[in-house]
Design an enzyme around this catalytic site. Structure first.
Site, PDB file in Angstrom:
ATOM      1  N   GLY A   1       1.854  61.876  25.060  1.00  0.00           N
ATOM      2  CA  GLY A   1       1.775  62.463  26.394  1.00  0.00           C
ATOM      3  C   GLY A   1       0.634  61.813  27.145  1.00  0.00           C
ATOM      4  O   GLY A   1      -0.504  61.775  26.661  1.00  0.00           O
TER       5      GLY A   1
ATOM      6  N   ARG B   1      -1.774  52.077  23.321  1.00  0.00           N
ATOM      7  CA  ARG B   1      -0.466  52.219  23.969  1.00  0.00           C
ATOM      8  C   ARG B   1      -0.641  51.735  25.403  1.00  0.00           C
ATOM      9  O   ARG B   1      -1.410  52.317  26.167  1.00  0.00           O
ATOM     10  CB  ARG B   1       0.045  53.665  23.936  1.00  0.00           C
TER      11      ARG B   1
ATOM     12  N   ASP C   1       4.323  58.484  32.967  1.00  0.00           N
ATOM     13  CA  ASP C   1       3.232  57.817  32.269  1.00  0.00           C
ATOM     14  C   ASP C   1       2.460  56.889  33.199  1.00  0.00           C
ATOM     15  O   ASP C   1       1.288  56.604  32.955  1.00  0.00           O
ATOM     16  CB  ASP C   1       3.773  57.035  31.072  1.00  0.00           C
TER      17      ASP C   1
END
Length: 359
Positions: free
Chosen positions: A50, A87, A230
């Protein structure tokens, strides 16, 4: 109806504890991270996920780096770089790391300062989630049937969530809400996480496979779609969990409003449009296996982008902690950036959201 608030992280003063989201819903296991390397690994392997929450986790990772290497700012900067690379798509990760580093560069590489900044990020995300929920009330009528994708709730943030925060706010306002969750292949965040989280907090979610969304819309069973993000580019293009673009196209074809809920920290004004957003490519094993069990013949190749990009023209509005932003999104984002955070942001948070999330 039993209600239990979900929380996916805690800080004990020495280490960051993360609810291992890979184990849900079968088991609730916590992973203790004492080093920045452990935090980076947890982010990379999706123990924590998340966009807002991985940013928060990375902020704590920087604090742990300061404690590990006192008087060695170059080592802290190196650890911060590794955290950012864990990420690449979610802009909150880079934003949070840079924010903690910026304070340390200004005031000195002190553990207490890093800890304070991470705590501040957590409190602000809680308040941002609450404001997103309040902004979203404008688009969720009583009796709404809402389709959502992936997981955007307390498991993905420090607060009540982004898209799920909108649904929680609607229910708290007395509105009846039916929630359809896509399973979200291949990692099954919708099935494993969203359905679990909503059921735990008293909702009655309905799970569908990703391929059922079009049929559900065609039967007139969806009033609106609300998803998270995101990264949001300067022109309003949105990177979100792969499958989001498909839902946006289907929603437009069926005349269904499509909304994106995200904190303004997910907006990347340095990225002009979706073509410039880096898309994380994850292991093919996550496609050809489910929980380690092969579902495809040995040797079959798989393609696994973790995210896709939804063009701004398919987004009816952005639901943010700076308000409801409607098209043209590029202009709305520029104006929201110019105005800055909402006036009286701390006062706008509910009493529950104003408390510190740490034990």
């Amino acid at each position: 109806m039993g209600v239990e608030r979900v929380q996916a992280w805690r800080w004990d003063g020495q280490a960051l504890w993360l609810l291992d989201q890979r184990q849900l819903p079968a088991r609730e296991c916590w992973q203790r991270c004492e080093t920045p390397e452990a935090v980076a690994e947890a982010i990379r392997e999706m123990v924590v996920r998340g966009a807002p929450l991985i940013g928060l986790a990375a902020a704590w990772g920087v604090a742990l780096a300061v404690r590990a290497w006192p008087g060695r700012p170059e080592r802290v900067r190196e650890a911060a770089g590794r955290l950012v690379q864990a990420r690449p798509t979610a802009v909150n990760l880079r934003w949070a790391v840079q924010r903690v580093l910026a304070r340390l560069e200004r005031e000195g590489f002190d553990f207490a300062r890093a800890e304070q900044e991470a705590q501040a990020i957590a409190r602000e995300d809680e308040a941002a989630c609450w404001r997103i929920g309040q902004a979203g009330l404008a688009v969720v009528p009583d009796g709404a049937r809402v389709l959502t994708h992936c997981n955007t709730g307390a498991l993905a943030t420090a607060g009540i969530g982004t898209a799920l925060g909108v649904l929680r706010a609607a229910r708290q306002a007395g509105r009846r809400v039916t929630v359809y969750c896509t399973e979200t292949r291949p990692y099954l965040q919708g099935a494993r996480l969203t359905a679990w989280e909503l059921a735990r907090e008293g909702f009655d979610p309905i799970l569908i496979t990703d391929s059922m969304a079009g049929a559900l819309m065609a039967q007139g069973k969806v009033d609106l779609v609300v998803v998270g993000a995101d990264r949001i580019a300067r022109n309003g293009d949105v990177a979100n969990k792969v499958g989001t673009y498909t839902l946006a196209v289907l929603a437009r074809a069926h005349g269904i409003p499509f909304y994106v809920a995200a904190p303004f920290s997910s907006v990347d004004l340095a990225t002009p449009d979706g073509r410039a957003i880096p898309i994380e490519q994850r292991s093919a094993a996550e496609v050809v296996q489910v929980a380690g069990v092969p579902i495809a013949p040995e040797g079959v190749r798989a393609w696994h982008p973790a995210f896709d990009v939804t063009p701004a023209e398919l987004v009816d509005a952005l639901i943010t902690d700076r308000g409801l932003l409607r098209p043209p999104l590029a202009d709305a984002l520029a104006e929201a950036a110019r105005l800055g955070p909402c006036d009286g942001a701390a006062a706008a948070a509910s009493p529950e959201q104003r408390r510190s999330p740490t034990p």
